[in-house]
Scaffold this active site. Structure first.
Site: not given
Length: 550
Positions: A41, A51-52, A71, A97, A114
């Site tokens: 991902y 961010f990831d 999540i 979040y 994502f």
């Protein structure tokens, strides 16, 4: 993230989750809650800020779906994906979040995107449908069968705490499924497994050791603290199928070695077996066919005890099994002197049996018409012999078996039909005699009526049906049959005796009726007197006055 512009976006659920398929997946299956999924991902904010990413770790990310490990938007979106599919999920704050965000990388109330590729997943079975025992198959088993409660299983297992600490390890342990082993989860899980299967069980406290925990008996095992989830690796090495041969659970069979094919002996089959009979303490009282030619007997001929007869009928060629036989189907309430030892009265016995081979008795469809008639006659004579031994239930079954060979006679010649008619009448009459002894009077009526449909002047059928009617207290019908029988054969002593018995029954029931109705009339007269007296009292009391204040 480069997403094709012409790809349509679909909404998933009712909370704003959106999905665009970038690359189609394979097949039609999608993962289910509890399955362990493997993904790559890349996560970004709406302005494109990344961010990831799993690529930063240079390895896919694994987690169990639907258990809150990620999540909500991931759980909901990945459940819609196929193996190999790549999709862009747009996840609103409520499914990500929320108001808090995830500082410092994700601001409060952020919608996230994502790009996810579903590489594979491992199926996880929710055994109890409440998340209490989740099973992940590590090694697929063989075939399709799974153990049942009475079966005896051989397993290997290793139990660990969630931090990986070893609790206990067993190389091989055998137990009856319904009795369980170690903790409740093992018995429940093993019933979902195939031979050779190896699985990882995630066991919540209610199916492990609950609020009490577990203290080991030996110093080699670890402690399970209260309210602890366990990770148990379980392997089903093999199992012995245990089944009930009789409906009253007095004869059971444990298969040690599966037989060949699907065929089993039928009534009348000649079987060759090796067998060892043992008492419950292991004392051998008979050993046949082990160091010699196999022991041979014919099924349903009382050549062996009833439980052995019934048990061998359920076996396949080459099958090896242990039959456990209670006294009712073994040697009963009397002691029995066998070749190697005496079987005490009321003994439950075990037989180790190998069905070497068997030759089935031919079924009706395998016989020519003359053979069917000949077999019917032979079975009828066997029934007569059994009847003389006062074994009425077995004799009844033998007459029914005899009839099965000539039941369908449409292809018979006229002469053969006449032969079959004579046999049908004889078998039904004899079966009616059995049913009289067994006090199944309704069945006697049915059988005799069949005979009378074929031969309306059959005195035996009228006589036996009259006997049944008397027992069923259908005295008028009994009288009609007796009168008709005496018209046909006025000197028949049996019918005359039954006529006398009928008259006595009529007197007896008339007397009972007189007494019954006499009691009824007496009660009615008493009630009438009471009613008259009450009426008189009411008249004496006078009418109720009205309330003048109304």
């Amino acid at each position: 993230m480069d997403v094709p512009k012409d790809v349509e976006e679909e909404e998933i659920g009712e909370h704003g989750l959106k999905k665009k398929i970038i690359k189609e997946g394979d097949g039609w299956e999608t993962p289910l809650n509890g399955d362990e999924v493997e993904v790559h991902y890349v996560g970004s904010l709406l302005d494109g800020t990344r961010f990831d990413s799993s690529f930063d770790c240079e390895m896919p990310f694994k987690f169990k779906l639907g258990l809150g490990h990620v999540i909500q938007g991931w759980d909901d979106g990945i459940k819609t994906m196929k193996k190999g599919e790549k999709a862009l999920l747009t996840i609103p704050p409520a499914l990500a979040y929320g108001e808090s965000g995830s500082p410092p990388t994700i601001p409060p109330n952020s919608t996230l995107q994502f790009e996810i590729e579903l590489l594979s997943w491992t199926k996880v079975k929710d055994i109890c449908k409440d998340g209490g025992i989740l099973k992940t198959i590590l090694t697929e088993g063989e075939g399709w069968q799974t153990p049942k409660d009475p079966d005896e299983v051989l397993v290997k297992y290793e139990a660990r705490l969630e931090d990986g600490s070893l609790v206990t390890k067993s190389e091989e342990v055998e137990f009856i499924v319904k009795d369980g082993c170690f903790c409740p989860a093992l018995a429940r899980a093993v019933k979902t497994m195939k031979k050779g299967e190896k699985s990882l069980l995630t066991v919540k406290p209610q199916y492990a050791f609950g609020e009490n925990g577990w203290e080991p008996a030996s110093g080699n095992d670890g402690v399970v603290p209260p309210n602890t989830t366990l990770q148990i690796t379980l392997e089903l090495v093999s199992w012995k199928i245990v089944s009930e041969v009789t409906t009253d659970n007095k004869v059971s069979k444990k298969i040690l070695k599966e037989g060949e094919g699907y065929d089993r002996p039928n009534d009348g089959a000649i079987v060759q077996v090796k067998l060892i009979g043992k008492l419950q303490d292991g004392t051998v009282f008979v050993n046949k066919g082990d160091n010699e030619a196999p022991f041979e007997f014919k099924i349903d001929e009382e050549q062996v005890i009833d439980g052995l007869d019934r048990g061998v009928k359920t076996m396949k060629k080459g099958e090896v099994a242990i039959l456990t036989i209670h006294p009712e189907y073994a040697f009963g309430s009397n002691e029995s002197h066998q070749e190697s030892a005496t079987v005490p009265a009321n003994s439950t016995v075990n037989y180790d049996v190998e069905l070497v081979s068997f030759e089935k008795e031919k079924d009706s469809w395998e016989l020519t018409t003359p053979e069917k008639i000949e077999t019917c006659g032979r079975k009828k004579e066997e029934g007569n012999t059994i009847f003389k031994k006062q074994k009425y239930e077995r004799a009844s079954k033998r007459y029914e078996k005899a009839l099965s060979f000539i039941e369908y006679d449409s292809a018979f010649s006229e002469e053969e039909k006449q032969q079959a008619k004579v046999l049908k009448i004889s078998c039904n009459l004899n079966n009616a005699a059995c049913k009289l002894k067994l006090r199944d009077y309704k069945q006697v009526v049915k059988l005799c009526t069949k005979v009378l449909d074929a031969d309306s002047k059959n005195v035996k059928a009228l006589y036996r049906r009259a006997q049944a009617y008397i027992q069923l207290v259908d005295l008028d019908l009994a009288e009609m049959d007796i009168k008709k029988a005496l018209e046909i054969d006025p000197d028949n002593r049996d019918v005359k005796f039954e006529c006398k018995l009928l008259k006595e029954k009529v007197k007896e029931y008339n007397k009972k009726d007189a007494q019954f109705y006499g009691n009824i009339f007496a009660k009615m007269n008493k009630l009438e007197r009471l009613s008259s007296a009450n009426g008189a009292r009411k008249q004496e009391a006078g009418p109720m006055t009205i309330d003048s204040k109304a």
